[in-house]
Design a protein around this motif. Structure first.
Motif: not given
Length: 382
Positions: A25-30, A70-75, A109-116, A120-122
């Motif tokens: 699965a893919v997620l935005d850690l921030a 995927v991590v925003h550099r500011a985190l 979303l791009e990673v999730a799309d490319l990898l199928g 994990l997001s609200r």
């Protein structure tokens, strides 16, 4: 408690990866670290990543599921995290375990799309349905981590039966090639040299098979971290994704490539070996050697070689008929054909991940097992 939290972060580290062959699965850690309602604790906590990973394991009914973060550099410098958490995030970034971006935007979303893979997001992502139609139409592709009685649960935004999916046609093309970044020290695309305190170790350990998918800028493969056009370094080496199944339940997946054979056993000495000891009963632990079976690719063929004391067996085509079981003596090798399963001990099996479906595990192992109680206060649902 600080030491216990460090142990949890170490356990979580084993479940973050940018290897397309392993992640689930893919997620935005921030975003995830700020789901304060999951534990009622600090404004931001990396413990919540562990809680969400556990929820994914329960959702898939599979053990040891890695996620693509995927991590925003500011985190990496966020004051709401502890100094130890920030240090760990930087280590993950330096080792290429997470993808760090200045502007993540729609990269999840791009990673999730490319990898199928599911996301994990609200977030609802309604404005992205033109580019990624599945966010509003395909069951199981968008999963929201929500508080539950025994820990977080994943709720489907689109209801319905979830069908098996895989990389998109574009994703398959990108994953078929090896890419190189011009930026020195790029741990994602093998730039080489520099790049952080752990970059040298990462470059030694990282292989092309573990490369993440490039991002696309005006249709051209680009390094998402450095925004540099990637060069095509040729076909990606052949790989096989194998699964460990014990007692009918998938425990772990691993990747074998031509330059990276893998030893499976009770407790292999090899740094990249797969350890089974924690899942074995006493009798199986006595039978299975520390290093039991070696898997490697020879000229494109997947070969299993017994390196044990007591021997192994191969079940051709996955047949459970004892009359068809082929004994594998010490140092004997066999090419694994489609559906073949290597059996180290009755019920302890290794095969291609496509051989069997995941699922069936009602209580996957938790990355939060070492977490101190006060670090994971579950909100009162009463």
């Amino acid at each position: 408690m600080r030491f216990e939290i460090s142990k949890v972060l170490d356990a979580i580290e084993d479940r973050v990866s940018t290897d397309p062959s392993l992640v689930r699965a893919v997620l935005d850690l921030a975003e995830v670290v700020r789901y304060q309602d999951l534990d009622g604790g600090r404004p931001a906590s990396t413990m919540r990543l562990g809680m969400v990973i556990d929820a994914l394991g329960r959702h898939l009914e599979e053990d040891n599921v890695p996620v693509y973060a995927v991590v925003h550099r500011a985190l990496l410098s966020d004051a709401d995290l502890t100094s130890n958490e920030r240090m760990v995030l930087r280590r993950w970034a330096d080792n290429g375990l997470v993808e760090v971006l200045v502007n993540p935007a729609d990269r999840v979303l791009e990673v999730a799309d490319l990898l199928g893979l599911p996301v994990l997001s609200r977030g609802r992502f309604d404005g992205m349905s033109g580019r990624f139609p599945w966010v509003t139409s395909v069951p199981g592709r968008l999963l929201a981590p929500l508080p539950g009685a025994g820990g977080p649960v994943l709720a489907q935004r689109v209801k319905g039966n979830v069908a098996a999916t895989g990389p998109s046609p574009t994703g398959r093309k990108l994953l078929a090639r090896t890419w190189r970044c011009k930026e020195p020290g790029c741990v994602l695309f093998g730039g080489g040299g520099g790049g952080g305190a752990f970059a040298d170790l990462a470059e030694i350990d990282r292989k092309p098979s573990g490369q993440p998918p490039p991002t696309l800028r005006t249709g051209m493969p680009t390094c998402p971290r450095h925004d540099q056009r990637l060069s095509d370094a040729g076909p990606r080496p052949t790989e096989e994704v194998l699964s460990i199944r014990i007692g009918g339940m998938v425990r772990r997946r691993f990747v074998v490539t031509a330059d990276r054979p893998v030893v499976v056993g009770r407790a292999p000495d090899d740094s990249g070996g797969v350890r089974l000891g924690q899942w074995l009963n006493d009798e199986a632990r006595r039978w299975i050697s520390r290093s039991h079976v070696r898997f490697e690719l020879r000229g494109g063929d997947l070969v299993a070689q017994d390196v044990s004391t007591n021997g192994s067996g191969v079940r051709p085509g996955g047949s459970m008929d004892e009359a068809e079981r082929v004994a594998l003596a010490r140092q004997q090798s066999r090419v694994m054909r489609g559906g073949d399963i290597v059996e180290l001990y009755p019920g302890v099996q290794v095969g291609r991940s496509s051989t069997w479906n995941s699922g069936g595990m009602t209580n996957p192992s938790s990355v939060m097992a070492e977490a101190p109680t006060m670090a994971i206060r579950l909100p009162d649902r009463g």
